[in-house]
Design a protein around this motif. Structure first.
Motif, PDB file in Angstrom:
ATOM      1  N   SER A  27       0.787  -1.345   0.154  1.00  0.00           N
ATOM      2  CA  SER A  27      -0.116   0.223  -0.034  1.00  0.00           C
ATOM      3  C   SER A  27       1.047   1.524  -0.045  1.00  0.00           C
ATOM      4  O   SER A  27       0.943   2.962  -0.477  1.00  0.00           O
ATOM      5  N   PRO A  28       2.019   1.743   1.222  1.00  0.00           N
ATOM      6  CA  PRO A  28       2.703   2.226   0.671  1.00  0.00           C
ATOM      7  C   PRO A  28       2.895   2.976  -0.615  1.00  0.00           C
ATOM      8  O   PRO A  28       2.597   3.772  -0.945  1.00  0.00           O
ATOM      9  N   ASN A  31       0.117   4.026  -2.877  1.00  0.00           N
ATOM     10  CA  ASN A  31      -0.351   5.231  -2.694  1.00  0.00           C
ATOM     11  C   ASN A  31       0.322   5.904  -3.642  1.00  0.00           C
ATOM     12  O   ASN A  31       0.151   7.093  -3.854  1.00  0.00           O
ATOM     13  N   THR A  34      -1.230   5.975  -7.152  1.00  0.00           N
ATOM     14  CA  THR A  34      -2.611   6.949  -7.022  1.00  0.00           C
ATOM     15  C   THR A  34      -2.552   7.788  -5.969  1.00  0.00           C
ATOM     16  O   THR A  34      -3.408   9.001  -7.161  1.00  0.00           O
ATOM     17  N   GLU A  35      -1.452   8.400  -5.072  1.00  0.00           N
ATOM     18  CA  GLU A  35      -2.454   9.734  -4.962  1.00  0.00           C
ATOM     19  C   GLU A  35      -1.051  10.932  -5.869  1.00  0.00           C
ATOM     20  O   GLU A  35      -2.059  11.832  -6.400  1.00  0.00           O
ATOM     21  N   PRO A  40      -8.814   6.922  -6.357  1.00  0.00           N
ATOM     22  CA  PRO A  40      -8.359   5.750  -4.656  1.00  0.00           C
ATOM     23  C   PRO A  40      -7.244   5.151  -5.295  1.00  0.00           C
ATOM     24  O   PRO A  40      -7.035   4.868  -5.924  1.00  0.00           O
ATOM     25  N   GLY A  41      -7.320   4.370  -3.887  1.00  0.00           N
ATOM     26  CA  GLY A  41      -5.760   2.767  -4.376  1.00  0.00           C
ATOM     27  C   GLY A  41      -7.194   2.592  -5.426  1.00  0.00           C
ATOM     28  O   GLY A  41      -7.518   2.058  -6.234  1.00  0.00           O
ATOM     29  N   GLY A  83      -9.989  -0.181   5.427  1.00  0.00           N
ATOM     30  CA  GLY A  83     -10.308   1.397   3.756  1.00  0.00           C
ATOM     31  C   GLY A  83     -11.031   2.342   4.763  1.00  0.00           C
ATOM     32  O   GLY A  83     -11.934   2.394   5.862  1.00  0.00           O
TER      33      GLY A  83
END
Length: 181
Positions: A27-28, A31, A34-35, A40-41, A83
């Protein structure tokens, strides 16, 4: 559902755990992607779904991925890994499982080579997961929704390639078709 042996149930449980663990682990890094796109993820979800696709491909029983999606959703609720979906997270986990089961069922009937079914189920389950999140939480539309779907499909295809490789390596070592049943 056909009767499965203990080895199959343990393998399914491990894939459920690996999926949740992998999602938390990747996830990190996901992200960052996606950021930067302001969506969103979806990348980490595709990586998590890869384990459901792998298990459902190795264990040729309809409903396998749906059951694993339900188990993952319960584990996610218990561990607080829901989430942005909160209590609606089970829907977000079960819908991709249903898509995986349906696509693998059709692909098993149409072809002997599982690679196409694995790839397609990975892509479609990733897109279903992003659309479910959009309907339940994000309410995206227009170009942002298209970008979100495209990123999910792309990450689903990359994870599908990984799943094909995993299935080709795992199936001969762990299961033969008759051993899983």
């Amino acid at each position: 559902m056909k009767k499965l042996n203990l080895r199959a149930w343990i393998f399914m449980a491990l894939c459920c755990d690996f999926g949740l663990f992998a999602k938390k682990l990747i996830s990190p890094a996901a992200n960052l992607i996606t950021e930067s796109l302001h969506i969103p993820g979806g990348v980490a979800t595709s990586f998590s779904l890869m384990f459901l696709v792998t298990a459902a491909s190795v264990i040729p029983v309809f409903g396998c991925a749906t059951i694993m999606g339900a188990v993952q959703s319960l584990l996610a609720l218990c561990f607080g890994m829901t989430g942005s979906m909160g209590l609606l997270a089970p829907v977000g986990y079960i819908m991709p499982g249903i898509a995986i089961d349906l696509i693998l069922l059709v692909s098993r009937k149409l072809t002997k080579d599982p690679s196409a079914g694995i790839m397609l189920s990975s892509i479609v389950s990733s897109v279903i997961a992003c659309l479910t999140a959009t309907v339940l939480v994000f309410r995206l539309s227009g170009i942002i929704l298209l970008l979100y779907v495209f990123v999910s499909a792309t990450s689903g295809s990359i994870c599908g390639l990984l799943a094909v490789s995993l299935v080709n390596r795992i199936r001969p070592v762990i299961f033969s078709y008759k051993e899983a049943l």
